[in-house]
Design a protein around this motif. Sequence first.
Motif, mmCIF file in Angstrom:
data_model
loop_
_atom_site.group_PDB
_atom_site.id
_atom_site.type_symbol
_atom_site.label_atom_id
_atom_site.label_comp_id
_atom_site.label_asym_id
_atom_site.label_seq_id
_atom_site.Cartn_x
_atom_site.Cartn_y
_atom_site.Cartn_z
ATOM 1 N N SER A 196 59.143 48.461 33.753
ATOM 2 C CA SER A 196 58.142 48.431 32.685
ATOM 3 C C SER A 196 57.181 47.264 32.874
ATOM 4 N N ALA A 197 56.014 47.384 32.268
ATOM 5 C CA ALA A 197 55.022 46.308 32.236
ATOM 6 C C ALA A 197 54.132 46.546 31.029
ATOM 7 N N ASP A 198 53.402 45.518 30.639
ATOM 8 C CA ASP A 198 52.498 45.628 29.495
ATOM 9 C C ASP A 198 51.025 45.578 29.908
ATOM 10 N N ILE A 199 50.721 44.770 30.914
ATOM 11 C CA ILE A 199 49.346 44.593 31.386
ATOM 12 C C ILE A 199 49.379 44.446 32.899
ATOM 13 N N VAL A 200 48.343 44.973 33.572
ATOM 14 C CA VAL A 200 48.210 44.806 35.018
ATOM 15 C C VAL A 200 46.938 44.030 35.317
ATOM 16 N N LEU A 201 47.086 42.893 36.008
ATOM 17 C CA LEU A 201 45.952 42.134 36.534
ATOM 18 C C LEU A 201 45.703 42.616 37.949
ATOM 19 N N LEU A 202 44.478 43.089 38.225
ATOM 20 C CA LEU A 202 44.259 43.854 39.445
ATOM 21 C C LEU A 202 42.960 43.429 40.131
ATOM 22 N N ASP A 203 43.072 43.004 41.389
ATOM 23 C CA ASP A 203 41.885 42.680 42.180
ATOM 24 C C ASP A 203 41.169 43.976 42.559
ATOM 25 N N ILE A 204 39.865 44.017 42.357
ATOM 26 C CA ILE A 204 39.110 45.234 42.665
ATOM 27 C C ILE A 204 39.136 45.546 44.158
ATOM 28 N N GLN A 205 39.001 44.517 44.986
ATOM 29 C CA GLN A 205 38.822 44.741 46.420
ATOM 30 C C GLN A 205 40.123 44.503 47.174
ATOM 31 N N LEU A 206 41.095 45.361 46.935
ATOM 32 C CA LEU A 206 42.374 45.271 47.630
ATOM 33 C C LEU A 206 42.275 45.892 49.018
ATOM 34 N N LYS A 207 43.068 45.348 49.921
ATOM 35 C CA LYS A 207 43.226 45.978 51.239
ATOM 36 C C LYS A 207 44.334 47.024 51.138
ATOM 37 N N GLY A 208 44.369 47.936 52.090
ATOM 38 C CA GLY A 208 45.405 48.962 52.075
ATOM 39 C C GLY A 208 44.818 50.334 51.868
ATOM 40 N N ASP A 209 45.682 51.331 51.693
ATOM 41 C CA ASP A 209 45.238 52.707 51.528
ATOM 42 C C ASP A 209 44.488 52.908 50.218
ATOM 43 N N LEU A 210 44.858 52.126 49.198
ATOM 44 C CA LEU A 210 44.207 52.233 47.893
ATOM 45 C C LEU A 210 43.491 50.923 47.573
ATOM 46 N N ASP A 211 42.220 51.004 47.211
ATOM 47 C CA ASP A 211 41.582 49.786 46.731
ATOM 48 C C ASP A 211 41.948 49.576 45.261
ATOM 49 N N GLY A 212 41.460 48.501 44.660
ATOM 50 C CA GLY A 212 41.854 48.191 43.289
ATOM 51 C C GLY A 212 41.416 49.239 42.295
ATOM 52 N N ILE A 213 40.247 49.835 42.524
ATOM 53 C CA ILE A 213 39.732 50.830 41.583
ATOM 54 C C ILE A 213 40.576 52.096 41.628
ATOM 55 N N GLU A 214 40.927 52.542 42.824
ATOM 56 C CA GLU A 214 41.798 53.716 42.960
ATOM 57 C C GLU A 214 43.175 53.439 42.367
ATOM 58 N N THR A 215 43.666 52.227 42.569
ATOM 59 C CA THR A 215 44.957 51.849 41.994
ATOM 60 C C THR A 215 44.898 51.865 40.472
ATOM 61 N N ALA A 216 43.815 51.334 39.905
ATOM 62 C CA ALA A 216 43.655 51.320 38.447
ATOM 63 C C ALA A 216 43.635 52.736 37.886
ATOM 64 N N ALA B 71 35.225 39.349 42.520
ATOM 65 C CA ALA B 71 34.524 38.281 43.231
ATOM 66 C C ALA B 71 33.325 38.891 43.939
ATOM 67 N N ASN B 72 32.132 38.550 43.448
ATOM 68 C CA ASN B 72 30.894 39.039 44.069
ATOM 69 C C ASN B 72 30.868 40.563 44.185
ATOM 70 N N THR B 73 31.255 41.242 43.128
ATOM 71 C CA THR B 73 31.294 42.695 43.144
ATOM 72 C C THR B 73 29.880 43.255 43.027
ATOM 73 N N ASP B 74 29.513 44.175 43.934
ATOM 74 C CA ASP B 74 28.184 44.769 43.875
ATOM 75 C C ASP B 74 28.143 45.851 42.804
ATOM 76 N N ASP B 75 26.944 46.381 42.551
ATOM 77 C CA ASP B 75 26.770 47.364 41.486
ATOM 78 C C ASP B 75 27.584 48.625 41.731
ATOM 79 N N ALA B 76 27.692 49.028 42.963
ATOM 80 C CA ALA B 76 28.437 50.254 43.273
ATOM 81 C C ALA B 76 29.906 50.114 42.892
ATOM 82 N N HIS B 77 30.510 48.985 43.282
ATOM 83 C CA HIS B 77 31.910 48.761 42.926
ATOM 84 C C HIS B 77 32.064 48.617 41.408
ATOM 85 N N PHE B 78 31.125 47.894 40.794
ATOM 86 C CA PHE B 78 31.216 47.677 39.357
ATOM 87 C C PHE B 78 31.135 48.999 38.594
#
Length: 247
Positions: A49-69, A85-92
């Motif tokens: 279980s968890a209550d909140i997830v703190l998630l970096d948008i620009q993760l490495k791996g098969d899933l980036d932070g947005i896909e993970t979210a 960190a320095n997220t461009d409009d597309a990522h935002f």
Amino acid sequence: MGENIKIVIVEDEMLIAANISLQLQNLGYEIGGVFPRGEEALAHLKEHSADIVLLDIQLKGDLDGIETAAKIKELYKLPVIFLTANTDDAHFNRAKETHPHAFISKPFKKLDLQHAIELTAENHLHSTNTDHSLPTAASSTIVLEDRIFVRHHEKMVKIIIKDIQYIEAERNYSRIYCCDKSFLLVITLKDLDKKLPQEHFMRIHRSYVINLSQVDEVANSHVVIAKKAVPLSKAFRKNFMERLQTI
């Protein structure tokens, strides 16, 4: 602060992750796990279980932070706070589609992190609360003769009135300061002031209500409570001085 709130951190820069974990533990939160990859976090959440997830948008791996979210929202209905960190409009714009509860820009201050988590926990509680026997956001403060009960995360917490030092407005929220902790409430200072017993409390500034019995010093432009200088505005000074003479 932070009772019963378990937070999972997903951050591939491990020094940053370790620093976040240490700050959160110092604030009293429980760390449910620290993971560098979205896939690992999802596997963990499947079993724990968890209550909140703190998630970096620009993760490495098969899933980036947005896909993970997106998967966390779909599978577990958990609130997500994005670290950016320095997220461009597309990522935002992609990130917004997952409806995160907050964005925190790196580098961030400890207070920014604390406020984001407190507001996320409070808002998520109210948005998912279907027990109508419990107070809602509009009635989350119960005032009795010598104490008040306020919603703090998933429970109603008792605060003895004499232990309240002062209350500060934070936009549409109010923060109650006691000697050893504070409580952020989903209520405006104006509305909270109406609920409080007037024999104990007085508004001395548009952003502050004080407990008169806690005042240590009075100056022209402020009062001192527990070594904290609380501003005293001209509009309230006359009434405040008259109240002091009657105590």
